[in-house]
Write an enzyme that holds these catalytic residues in place. Structure first.
Site, PDB file in Angstrom:
ATOM      1  N   SER A 193       0.790  -1.226   0.000  1.00  0.00           N
ATOM      2  CA  SER A 193       0.000   0.000   0.000  1.00  0.00           C
ATOM      3  C   SER A 193       0.824   1.279   0.000  1.00  0.00           C
ATOM      4  CB  SER A 193      -0.934   0.007   1.212  1.00  0.00           C
ATOM      5  OG  SER A 193      -0.189  -0.012   2.426  1.00  0.00           O
ATOM      6  N   HIS A 221      -5.356  -4.833  -1.605  1.00  0.00           N
ATOM      7  CA  HIS A 221      -5.287  -3.779  -2.618  1.00  0.00           C
ATOM      8  C   HIS A 221      -5.321  -4.337  -4.039  1.00  0.00           C
ATOM      9  CE1 HIS A 221      -4.520  -0.394   0.121  1.00  0.00           C
ATOM     10  NE2 HIS A 221      -3.910  -1.296   0.859  1.00  0.00           N
ATOM     11  N   LYS A 252     -12.230  -1.789  -0.105  1.00  0.00           N
ATOM     12  CA  LYS A 252     -11.451  -0.955  -1.024  1.00  0.00           C
ATOM     13  C   LYS A 252     -12.132  -0.943  -2.397  1.00  0.00           C
ATOM     14  CE  LYS A 252      -7.212  -1.259   1.658  1.00  0.00           C
ATOM     15  NZ  LYS A 252      -7.851  -1.787   2.886  1.00  0.00           N
TER      16      LYS A 252
END
Length: 402
Positions: A193, A221, A252
């Site tokens: 990240s 992610h 996300k």
């Protein structure tokens, strides 16, 4: 003598180190919105609208009408909350439908949804109870905390370095040769990240298999963004059958809340019995489960991710042409500034020009590598992108980093 806590002193120390953070109220979760300073007990007073390049809402689905309608339907047909642990009465048809879809996109027999990705990491590592965890040095805090809670010992290997992992495992094997067999778990993020880079998963699989260990990959992610099925880097690289535990988040790209574990039948059956963060937590709310399922469908069946990658390419090219160093190879664009003070000032100047992009500084990243973390959304328009690049050009000159 006192045995209390001097929290004012702790806050002052954070102030002195430029580490104190403050809450900010957002009017909406979208590509553009207004913000207000923390109102404490009062009502927020919003600023002018700004372009947000600071969100993990990568596909821009948090305010998508289809996802909102799915959440509303989940609330109306099942309820606003699960009402209990899923092992009591909190397991519903929408949870099971979401888990079937997650397992399909991850190429596994089953999936299990937790209340958050953090809970999934901690609960899984604790339930497995490995003698040793080999952990990438830049793994997310939830993995680090999972190791603290659940591992007898943690060995940290150099970032994205399979050869260092092999050396650390070889050294441990020599140490353990005279003793009983140990249970080893290797844990890595797939997309990191803060650097926006990707773990060399195939090479890591080779090392893990050489020593008969297990591999756990956190796709927080990457879920919804990579691979033909939207599964993540594991699916893009065709490694589903070589990764024992696949983990991800629904908060996300999937624009909801919660986390999941995907794997074989025995793994899921064991975790739903032994992962304390699952057993002793109220189930994920039905609206969140329904929203995540619809977002996953959109990610898998539409070109939304293609729009995001086009935006990423335009931003990366524009920033590098100006002279900025941009790390990584993913949707996360870390713009290296170097000095902590310069990074903080650049973030402030960007806000002055209507762009929200946070400064990341030590101890989150190493000294001398402070940066602005740019995270675009698929819903950013050409005007938003132009505003972002113009802001970096003007603010960079003002701060003196260009």
């Amino acid at each position: 003598m006192t045995h209390g806590f001097d929290l004012n002193d702790r806050l002052q120390q954070r102030d002195a180190q430029d580490l104190r953070r403050h809450l900010e109220v957002a009017e909406s979760v979208s590509a553009r919105t207004r913000f207000a300073d923390d109102p404490k007990g009062g009502a927020p007073v919003f600023s002018d609208e700004m372009a947000v390049f600071a969100s993990n809402n990568y596909l821009g689905l948090a305010d998508d009408g289809r996802v909102q309608r799915a959440a509303e339907l989940g609330a109306r047909t099942i309820g606003t909350g699960a009402g209990a642990s899923r092992l009591v009465t909190g397991d519903t048809r929408v949870h099971r439908a979401l888990e079937r879809d997650l397992a399909a996109c991850k190429g596994t027999e089953r999936a299990l949804v937790f209340s958050s990705g953090y809970a999934a990491n901690i609960g899984t590592i604790d339930a497995l109870g490995p003698d040793v965890v080999f952990s990438d040095e830049l793994n997310h805090a939830s993995i680090i905390d999972g190791c603290r809670v659940g591992a007898s010992e943690t060995v940290v290997y150099d970032h994205c370095d399979p050869e260092d992992l092999r050396a650390k495992m070889a050294a441990r094997a020599d140490e353990a040769a005279a003793g009983e067999d140990e249970q080893w778990l290797v844990v890595t993020d797939s997309v990191f990240s803060m650097d926006g880079d990707v773990a060399p998963l195939a090479a890591i699989c080779d090392v893990v298999e050489e020593y008969g260990a297990w591999l756990m990959v956190d796709e927080a992610h990457a879920t919804g963004l990579f691979g033909d099925t939207g599964g993540g880097i594991v699916q893009r690289e065709g490694l589903s059958d070589r990764v024992d535990v696949q983990l991800g988040t629904l908060s996300k790209a999937l624009a909801s809340q919660g986390g999941y574990i995907a794997g074989d039948e025995v793994l899921i059956e064991y975790l739903l019995n032994a992962a304390r963060s699952f057993v002793f937590s109220t189930g994920l709310s039905p609206p969140n489960a329904a929203a995540a399922r619809e977002a996953l469908r959109i990610a898998r069946e539409t070109d939304r991710a293609t729009d995001l990658w086009d935006t990423i390419e335009t931003l990366r090219d524009g920033l590098e042409t100006m002279g900025y160093e941009v790390l990584g190879e993913t949707q996360i664009l870390p713009v290296v500034v170097g000095d902590r003070g310069d990074a903080l000032e650049l973030a402030d100047r960007l806000r002055d020009h209507g762009v929200v992009a946070p400064a990341i500084r030590p101890p989150t990243v190493p000294e001398g590598t402070s940066r602005i973390r740019v995270a675009p959304m698929a819903t950013h328009t050409a005007d938003d992108i132009a505003q972002c690049l113009d802001a970096f050009r003007t603010a960079g000159a003002e701060v003196g980093v260009l």
